[in-house]
Design a protein around this motif. Sequence first.
Motif, PDB file in Angstrom:
ATOM      1  N   LEU A 188      10.163   5.815   2.535  1.00 59.04           N
ATOM      2  CA  LEU A 188       9.592   7.152   2.354  1.00 59.04           C
ATOM      3  C   LEU A 188       9.931   7.659   0.963  1.00 59.04           C
ATOM      4  O   LEU A 188      11.109   7.708   0.580  1.00 59.04           O
ATOM      5  CB  LEU A 188      10.140   8.115   3.408  1.00 59.04           C
ATOM      6  N   GLU A 224       0.612   5.439   1.058  1.00 62.61           N
ATOM      7  CA  GLU A 224      -0.175   6.427   1.804  1.00 62.61           C
ATOM      8  C   GLU A 224       0.473   7.794   1.694  1.00 62.61           C
ATOM      9  O   GLU A 224       1.675   7.942   1.956  1.00 62.61           O
ATOM     10  CB  GLU A 224      -0.269   6.021   3.276  1.00 62.61           C
ATOM     11  N   LYS A 262      15.019   5.542   3.668  1.00 69.07           N
ATOM     12  CA  LYS A 262      14.522   4.845   4.835  1.00 69.07           C
ATOM     13  C   LYS A 262      13.965   5.923   5.756  1.00 69.07           C
ATOM     14  O   LYS A 262      14.661   6.893   6.061  1.00 69.07           O
ATOM     15  CB  LYS A 262      15.640   4.063   5.526  1.00 69.07           C
ATOM     16  N   PRO A 263      12.729   5.806   6.208  1.00 70.43           N
ATOM     17  CA  PRO A 263      12.095   6.922   6.923  1.00 70.43           C
ATOM     18  C   PRO A 263      12.750   7.226   8.263  1.00 70.43           C
ATOM     19  O   PRO A 263      13.299   6.339   8.923  1.00 70.43           O
ATOM     20  CB  PRO A 263      10.649   6.437   7.099  1.00 70.43           C
ATOM     21  N   ASP A 290       7.183  -6.034   5.218  1.00 74.93           N
ATOM     22  CA  ASP A 290       6.901  -5.172   6.378  1.00 74.93           C
ATOM     23  C   ASP A 290       7.889  -4.007   6.507  1.00 74.93           C
ATOM     24  O   ASP A 290       7.828  -3.261   7.485  1.00 74.93           O
ATOM     25  CB  ASP A 290       6.887  -5.973   7.687  1.00 74.93           C
ATOM     26  N   GLN A 291       8.767  -3.864   5.558  1.00 79.65           N
ATOM     27  CA  GLN A 291       9.668  -2.720   5.559  1.00 79.65           C
ATOM     28  C   GLN A 291       8.905  -1.485   5.092  1.00 79.65           C
ATOM     29  O   GLN A 291       8.049  -1.565   4.216  1.00 79.65           O
ATOM     30  CB  GLN A 291      10.852  -2.994   4.623  1.00 79.65           C
ATOM     31  N   LYS A 292       9.218  -0.349   5.688  1.00 83.04           N
ATOM     32  CA  LYS A 292       8.578   0.913   5.314  1.00 83.04           C
ATOM     33  C   LYS A 292       9.617   1.840   4.701  1.00 83.04           C
ATOM     34  O   LYS A 292      10.711   1.997   5.236  1.00 83.04           O
ATOM     35  CB  LYS A 292       7.921   1.571   6.526  1.00 83.04           C
ATOM     36  N   THR A 304       0.829  -1.202   0.000  1.00 85.29           N
ATOM     37  CA  THR A 304       0.000   0.000   0.000  1.00 85.29           C
ATOM     38  C   THR A 304       0.863   1.253   0.000  1.00 85.29           C
ATOM     39  O   THR A 304       2.009   1.248   0.442  1.00 85.29           O
ATOM     40  CB  THR A 304      -0.923   0.013   1.230  1.00 85.29           C
ATOM     41  N   TYR A 310       5.219  10.308   0.613  1.00 84.25           N
ATOM     42  CA  TYR A 310       4.401   9.097   0.597  1.00 84.25           C
ATOM     43  C   TYR A 310       5.084   8.009   1.420  1.00 84.25           C
ATOM     44  O   TYR A 310       6.299   7.793   1.307  1.00 84.25           O
ATOM     45  CB  TYR A 310       4.207   8.595  -0.834  1.00 84.25           C
ATOM     46  N   ALA A 311       4.296   7.327   2.245  1.00 86.25           N
ATOM     47  CA  ALA A 311       4.783   6.167   2.980  1.00 86.25           C
ATOM     48  C   ALA A 311       4.568   4.936   2.111  1.00 86.25           C
ATOM     49  O   ALA A 311       3.446   4.654   1.685  1.00 86.25           O
ATOM     50  CB  ALA A 311       4.037   6.028   4.305  1.00 86.25           C
ATOM     51  N   LEU A 312       5.643   4.203   1.849  1.00 86.29           N
ATOM     52  CA  LEU A 312       5.585   3.002   1.014  1.00 86.29           C
ATOM     53  C   LEU A 312       5.675   1.772   1.916  1.00 86.29           C
ATOM     54  O   LEU A 312       6.691   1.564   2.594  1.00 86.29           O
ATOM     55  CB  LEU A 312       6.734   2.992   0.004  1.00 86.29           C
ATOM     56  N   ASN A 313       4.623   0.976   1.950  1.00 88.49           N
ATOM     57  CA  ASN A 313       4.598  -0.235   2.761  1.00 88.49           C
ATOM     58  C   ASN A 313       4.948  -1.424   1.876  1.00 88.49           C
ATOM     59  O   ASN A 313       4.204  -1.776   0.961  1.00 88.49           O
ATOM     60  CB  ASN A 313       3.217  -0.422   3.390  1.00 88.49           C
TER      61      ASN A 313
END
Length: 413
Positions: A65, A43, A145-146, A61-63, A41, A54-57
């Motif tokens: 940015l 966001e 990496k956020p 499970d790594q997030k 997803t 945007y947050a990239l999922n």
Amino acid sequence: MSASRTAVPSRPHLTSLMYSLPVRRLREILIHVVPNATLGTVEELISTQLPRLYALNMSDDQKLLLSFAPSLAVRLLRQEATLLSSEATLVCFVAGSDQRAEKERTSIQGQIELPNSMALPEIVPKLLKHSSNNREMAYPYSIFKPTAGAPLSTLSIYLSIPERRLVDKQVGCMIRALANHISPSDTFGNVARVLPDAYNIASPISPRARGSAAWSEAFNTLLEGILRDGEDMAVLLPYESIRSHYQRLSWHLDAVTQPRLVILDAGSDTNIMVERGAEKGASMTMAAGVRLTGLRSWSHGVFGDPLLCDAFENPTEGFLEGWRQGGEELIEDKHNAETRLLLYRCYRACVSVVTEHYRPQVDSSRRELEGRRKLTSVLAELDKVDVVEPDVLKRARSLSGESEISKRPKLED
């Protein structure tokens, strides 16, 4: 302020991503960035920064940015033309410099009581991918990496007085650590002018540094940039008075001989990222419970006088405590530092006023009035500054044939 100006609403948070972001193309790019995971997803994050975030999922499970350049409908100031490329260049520069400075930091670690999280390599975001051109996704972009935590502006009301002082102290330590980085070319100016853009593949030859030899010249480039932005939009400002003060007092800036790294908005609550609830084993005590994790944006970097950072406009005791922990004095010509601070306050006030005309929001009237109040106040203080320029500098200027017109640099870039 002109009555014909209309407010531009903030970007809708629930706008369909298919219209704002090329998701299919993004998936193809991420295959090379994170080979063992796929994009889940996406966001859009609410932010006060110019780039769209945007947050990239990912499927593992790594997030991540994604920082996406503003759309062409957003009018930018001259100093904002290279936001993403400047940020990518600066992040890489700081990360590389800190690898070489690791031994020095270790040698003084016993003298400075800093939590491990204050080491610059740990608060500078890790850049995974950057593109300065428009070919891949229609706009320049960066993938990071956020940074952990949330903007200080969203948490400040929940912090106790000791917690806020601790955050301010860590900000002072961070700005001090950044100021220890010197321009590799010994020239002054913003990152785009001083550091070559390693991501610009338009030319096989990296552009040479085009920084200024003197801080007074580099600062004049910044000041003239925002004044000409205002003139382009017919913003009502006392241009003649501002330029006159600069001409009269610019010799104070020549006392700055070391082009040190400054993030102009490193003291802004909307840019400072913090995290509450320290884990066991962390170097920070549990009683503190809050730590600085980095900055949301690293795009406004300048090599010049550390006092240009907005944190020095109204510094708190906690900030000054953190700044002074480094030991060695980094502020040059402290005797005349107050005059330089007045010029910097004048510049920031102009930026705040002009920005509201370029990108009006619902509360622009309040923001503009506050900026004008600060500008009126600092101009009144500059009127009281009557320092005679040393004869040696007068002779140097006379011999060089410098005129008032020559002090206004070309700003084609």
